[in-house]
Structure formats: C-alpha cells, structure tokens
Design an enzyme around this catalytic site. Structure first.
Site, PDB file in Angstrom:
ATOM      1  N   ARG A 148       0.815  -1.223   0.000  1.00  0.00           N
ATOM      2  CA  ARG A 148       0.000   0.000   0.000  1.00  0.00           C
ATOM      3  C   ARG A 148       0.848   1.272   0.000  1.00  0.00           C
ATOM      4  O   ARG A 148       0.316   2.374  -0.109  1.00  0.00           O
ATOM      5  CB  ARG A 148      -0.906   0.018   1.230  1.00  0.00           C
ATOM      6  CG  ARG A 148      -1.827  -1.161   1.338  1.00  0.00           C
ATOM      7  CD  ARG A 148      -2.696  -1.056   2.564  1.00  0.00           C
ATOM      8  NE  ARG A 148      -3.663   0.011   2.421  1.00  0.00           N
ATOM      9  CZ  ARG A 148      -4.856  -0.137   1.853  1.00  0.00           C
ATOM     10  NH1 ARG A 148      -5.209  -1.309   1.373  1.00  0.00           N
ATOM     11  NH2 ARG A 148      -5.693   0.869   1.767  1.00  0.00           N
TER      12      ARG A 148
ATOM     13  N   ASN B 217      -4.914   6.835   6.934  1.00  0.00           N
ATOM     14  CA  ASN B 217      -4.861   6.508   5.508  1.00  0.00           C
ATOM     15  C   ASN B 217      -5.977   7.293   4.841  1.00  0.00           C
ATOM     16  O   ASN B 217      -7.121   7.221   5.274  1.00  0.00           O
ATOM     17  CB  ASN B 217      -5.080   4.996   5.325  1.00  0.00           C
ATOM     18  CG  ASN B 217      -5.370   4.622   3.885  1.00  0.00           C
ATOM     19  OD1 ASN B 217      -4.820   5.220   2.965  1.00  0.00           O
ATOM     20  ND2 ASN B 217      -6.229   3.650   3.693  1.00  0.00           N
TER      21      ASN B 217
ATOM     22  N   LYS C  96       3.601  -2.508 -17.849  1.00  0.00           N
ATOM     23  CA  LYS C  96       4.347  -3.404 -16.959  1.00  0.00           C
ATOM     24  C   LYS C  96       5.813  -3.012 -16.946  1.00  0.00           C
ATOM     25  O   LYS C  96       6.438  -2.925 -15.902  1.00  0.00           O
ATOM     26  CB  LYS C  96       4.239  -4.883 -17.407  1.00  0.00           C
ATOM     27  CG  LYS C  96       2.942  -5.580 -17.141  1.00  0.00           C
ATOM     28  CD  LYS C  96       2.687  -5.939 -15.690  1.00  0.00           C
ATOM     29  CE  LYS C  96       2.008  -4.841 -14.949  1.00  0.00           C
ATOM     30  NZ  LYS C  96       0.601  -4.654 -15.076  1.00  0.00           N
TER      31      LYS C  96
END
Ligand code: M6R
Length: 614
Positions: free
Chosen positions: A27, A103, A491
């Site tokens: 995260r 958060n 990617k």
C-alpha cells in the site's frame, strides 16, 4: 494508499505491528512508524524508506518497547509533504499524549489547520494528518473521553480517512474510525487487531468485523464496541475471512510478481470452474443479477477502470461488442468523474478493479449508481468498498496479489469479460451458437497454453537480457491486442522505469515513427487473424527505419526470420482469446528486465498497490 495497523492484547505489540506493516507494504513504503504505550508515555518511532529502516531504529530501543501490549503503526505513500521523518506517521498533538495514524486525504485540512493554529496548536509536519491529531486533542480536552472526542472531530473532517488513535490518559484503549477508506478489525482471544487490510493479521485470526463509514470502534483487550457517528451501539457482524496466510508467501520464487505470473493457469481454472464446465453447456453466471429481459434491453455499456484494469476493460469492450452488438464505452475513471456522462436505466455500468478500493473508480461507480444504472463490479476483492456498491458482483478469485504490478488479476479480469460476453450472447442469441461452442472449448484450453509458455520462459529471459540496456521501448499491436501493447508497456515502465509506450501499429506512421532508429526496440504483437498482415506491414515500416525488431507471434511463417531480430513464439489460439496468451511473455519480459537491472520488482518506486486517493 498507506496502510495502518493497530494491536491491543497481552502479547508484545511491536513485532505484531511490524509484521502487519510488512504485509501492507504493497500500500506504500516510502516511510513508516509506530507508536507504543511504554511505561508512562506513548513513544513514537519513525523512519524514512523501507520498513527495515524502522526495524533498525527499533532495534536500539528493545528494552523500552518489548513490554508494550498496545500500539498503532503506519506505512506511508506520501500525498501531502515529502517522505521525511517529520511527515511520517504517527502524528501527535503538541503535548505528545495523543497519537494518530491515517490513511486517506483530509480535504479541508487547510481550513482546519488555520482554526487550530488560532487556538495555539503548533504544526510540525506538512501533512494533512497532523490536523487530526490536534483536532481530536482539542475535543479530548473538552470531553475527557477518546471515543467521544473522535466522534466530534470526525464531524468536522471532510475527505477520506481510516484512523487509529491512542491517548496516554486512556492507555488501554485504541479508537478507530473510517470514511471512504478500508478498515477492518481482527478478533483474537482476548486481543484485537485493526488494519487497512486483512493480510496484516490473517496469520493470527480469520475472524473479523469490517467497519462501515462513520462508525467508531473502541477497542481494549477485553472488548470491542462499535458505535455509529451519533454514539448508538452497532451490533457486531463477525465474518470468517477467506484468505489463507500461505497465499502471502513467495513459495520459493524470487519475487511475488514471478510467483503470480506462474499462478495464472490455475487462476483461469479457478474462475472457469462453476461457470464453464463444458463447451456444450451455457455459461453460468448467477452473479449477474439483471433479468434476462433487462439484459436484452440494454442499449449501452460503460466500463470504468484505471491502469491495468483499464486495459482489461478495453479488451472487454472489443469482445462484448463483437459477441453482443451492444455499444460499449471504456473510460479511465479519473476522466469519467469530471464530465457529464450520459447513462440511464438501460445502461449497464461495469467497474473493474483488482483492489476494489481505487478511489477514482469508486467515485465513478457511485456517480453512475446515483443515476439509476445497474452496477456490475469485476473485482478480486469481494470484501471491498466497490463490491459493496455492486448490484452484480463478479468476483475474479485470483487470490491475493501482492506485487504492485498486476498480472494474475489482469488475466482473471479478462476471463471474466469473456465469460460475461458469452453469457450475454447466449441470452441474446447474438452470436452463432456453433461459434460459441468452439470458443468455449478454446477457453478451456487456455491454462495449458500458458503452462507451455512458462515451460519455455528461458527464451523470454534471453530476450529480456538482450534488450535490458535500452532506455526506450515501443510495443505495437492492432485490434484486440492493442490493449496488450499498452499493458506490456505499462508493466515495463512500472517496474524497470524504462520509457515504454504502446501504440496501435497503424498509428506509428502518424508520428511515433520519427523516434525510430537502430537504438529503438519495437515489439510487434503479431497474432494470427484479422489484422495479422496489417501489423506485418507496420513492422516492415519500422524495420525500414532500422528499429530493433522483436516479434511475439503464434505464426510459423518463415519470412518473419528476415524481418525480426528476435522472435518469441507462443501457442496457436483463437484471435479473440489471444490477449490471454500474448500478455504472459510481456509480463515476463518486464519482470526479467527489471530483475537484470536490479530494480525492486515487487515494490517499484512511487507506486502503491491500492490507490485510495483521487
Ligand atoms: O486495484 P485497481 O485494479 O483498481 O488498480 C488500478 C491501477 O492502479 C492498477 O492497475 C495499476 O495500474 C497497477 N499497478 C498496474 O500494474
């Protein structure tokens, strides 16, 4: 973005919190910190960079921290203020008695800060979070009750938050709350965990309660009490969690990304089981809650998503339009939310998201829902905020994806779109039944074909080695594989930081061709079918400009040897299913290049797995 953890119990909190943060590193990971109740005070420890730096800081304080049985922790992905020790969480009020981890984003932090400064609060950081520490401390001074103080403070806060708060005067208590950000409580034996996501505590317990927006939980080692924003008690809805902690291990692979690429054949088998048994039976999608009549009446579909999920959505558009003859628009969620979008009750809106928490997509979904459209969510997290907004929920069941670069969740999203398109076409009768039977039998063969690619991955590794020194990379494709080119490029840039771009091959001559010379690798996704000859011509144009040509192909045509410097062969497959096959070598090229370059594959710089800020 950012991960928070909390622990209350009888065990030593420090290792539990650090381990929990480690599981949440997907995260964010630019700085971290924890606060522990040690003897007479709450002590805060912080470090910039990866979690190992925080471990190092703590290793100098073992005696004072080991006895602590209650604490909170945070792993940061910076939004307001650079990743520095001062900006790292936990943040404290001026006297240091109150600590908070957060958060999300406090949208009205500037106004709050002005008010709080006028009351004498001194701000030390550049974060929005510090306002929460001062604001709750002000309310605490009035109420002398941490739960009430949090309830009062959050009434003044605008934006998104998951918060965990402790106060030195109520040393056995942890208070947590949330709005538009994930927060879950793990329930152990005389101990509780709080976290942004279940991997933080799944090895300790699989019993949990998800907090709803505006609820406030007060946790001690003996009790968990949840109240709504007005202080009314909320009955606990305890759930058994589905994830196995073993899913979080690398299982012998060097990186999670490589493990997750290798899991793809099983991911496909997993989704197909229960939905597509044999090519002769219709696809079963009990998850789609639209009646057959309303499905037939749909006049348009909108698909909203971000990043890799957006690329899956683009392929979804292609296949649904082909099979069902319904117009489909695909749009980046961040664009969808800031313009007038036209939807009605005959519009199906599909949200695609691995995490189910991406703020842009969540907002877009809520917007579409308020206009009366049926909302279908395709997600890997049936426990997510987006899943809770869904009228129909297609859970892709790819298993937890740890690496920031999405791989197996992308394949799972694609398979979900194929199933959905066949399901709708079978109800509408919009595609020839014999064609669909053959298509379904081809779908059932996909896992084996990916296994074949993985069994010969050394060729791809050699290709990656050969091109790992490049600063730029171009991917070209057409038709249903144009999104494959975009995804391959995404990617590569995500994990190697090489400037990679995907183009529709026909667009090359309208500008990008100017960049080609003998230093530029151009990878053509050259799958047999409708546009094969067209891409071949576009590849000739690139070769004529001396580009370093690579083919990713299922063709055995000998003349490709003259045109391309490197050829990656993949198994033959129906053109419409080829994105499932063609993406796997591109994932591997990105992986191996990043690995050769010594990059942090699973946790690339500046990124986070779950983007919960707009
Ligand atoms: O969880 P979501 O699918 O909503 O996430 C969307 C993007 O943030 C995500 O796909 C991102 O682009 C990945 N890092 C791609 O590998």
């Amino acid at each position: 973005m950012c991960g928070i953890v909390g622990y209350v119990g009888s065990k030593s909190a420090v290792e539990i919190l650090l381990d929990g943060l480690e599981q949440l590193e997907y995260r964010g990971y630019d700085s971290s910190g924890i606060a522990l109740k040690c003897n007479d005070s709450i002590n805060v420890y912080k470090a910039v960079g990866k979690l190992k730096n925080l471990r190092e800081v703590l290793s100098n304080h073992t005696q004072e921290v080991n006895g602590a049985n209650i604490g909170i922790g945070h792993i940061r992905w910076a939004t307001h203020g650079a990743p520095t020790v001062v900006n790292a969480h936990p943040h404290t009020c001026n006297c240091g008695n109150l600590v908070v981890v957060h958060n999300g984003i406090i949208e009205n932090y500037k106004e709050l800060k002005e008010k709080l400064e006028a009351l004498g609060c001194e701000f030390r950081s550049q974060t929005d979070t510090e306002t929460v520490a001062h604001l709750v401390a002000q309310k605490y001074a009035q109420t002398k009750d941490l739960t009430k103080a949090v309830q009062l403070a959050t009434k003044e806060i605008e934006g998104a938050y998951a918060l965990a708060i402790m106060h030195n005067d109520e040393p056995d208590k942890l208070v947590i709350t949330k709005r538009n950000a994930p927060l879950v409580v793990g329930i152990g034996e005389k101990e509780y965990y709080a976290a942004s996501d279940i991997p933080a505590f799944i090895k300790h317990t699989n019993k949990a309660v998800y907090l709803s927006d505006n609820q406030v939980a007060t946790i001690t080692k003996d009790s968990l009490v949840i109240e709504d924003e007005n202080g009314n008690n909320v009955p606990l809805k305890i759930e058994q969690l589905p994830w196995e902690s073993v899913a979080l291990s690398k299982m012998g692979y060097k990186h999670f990304m490589l493990k997750e690429i290798h899991e793809q054949p099983d991911v496909i088998r997993n989704i197909l089981s229960g939905k597509l048994h044999t090519s002769l039976a219709p696809v079963e999608l009990a998850e789609v809650m639209l009646t057959k009549e309303s499905l037939k009446e749909l006049n348009r579909i909108q698909i909203i998503a971000c990043g890799t999920s957006l690329h899956a959505a683009m392929i979804g558009k292609y296949i649904i339009e082909d099979f069902c003859s319904i117009p489909v628009d695909v749009e980046a969620s961040s664009e969808y939310i800031y313009r007038k979008t036209v939807t009605d009750d005959k519009t199906l809106v599909i949200g695609v998201s691995q995490s189910g928490e991406t703020a842009d997509t969540l907002t877009a979904i809520k917007q579409a829902k308020s206009r009366g459209s049926h909302i279908l969510i395709i997600t890997n997290r049936p426990d997510s905020a987006m899943a809770r907004e869904a009228d129909s929920l297609l859970s892709v069941n790819a298993g937890i994806e740890v690496s920031v670069a999405a791989t197996k969740s992308y394949i799972a999203q694609l398979i979900s779109f194929y199933l959905l398109a066949v399901y709708m076409a079978e109800i509408k009768g919009s595609k020839d039944a014999n064609y669909l039977t053959k298509f379904k039998s081809d779908m059932l063969l996909l896992p084996q074909k990916i296994e074949e690619i993985l069994a010969h991955k050394e060729v791809i590794q050699n290709c990656a080695r050969k091109y790992s020194g490049t600063r730029d990379f171009i991917y070209i494709a057409r038709g249903i594989n144009y999104p494959t080119a975009l995804e391959g490029a995404l990617k590569l840039k995500e994990i190697s930081y090489i400037n990679a771009t995907g183009y529709p091959a026909g667009e090359l001559k309208h500008g990008p061709i100017a960049m080609l010379d003998d230093t530029m690798p151009v990878l053509s996704v050259l799958m047999k079918g409708n546009v094969y000859e067209k891409i071949l011509s576009n590849s000739e144009e690139a070769r004529a400009r001396n580009a370093r040509m690579i083919a990713l192909t299922n063709s055995t045509d000998e003349k490709l040897n003259d045109l391309f410097d490197f050829i990656i062969k993949v198994p033959d497959v129906n053109e419409l299913l080829s994105p499932i096959i063609s993406i796997v070598p591109l994932q591997l090229i990105a992986y191996y290049i990043a690995e050769f370059l010594g990059k942090d594959v699973d946790q690339p710089r500046n990124l986070a797995k779950s983007v919960t800020v707009e």
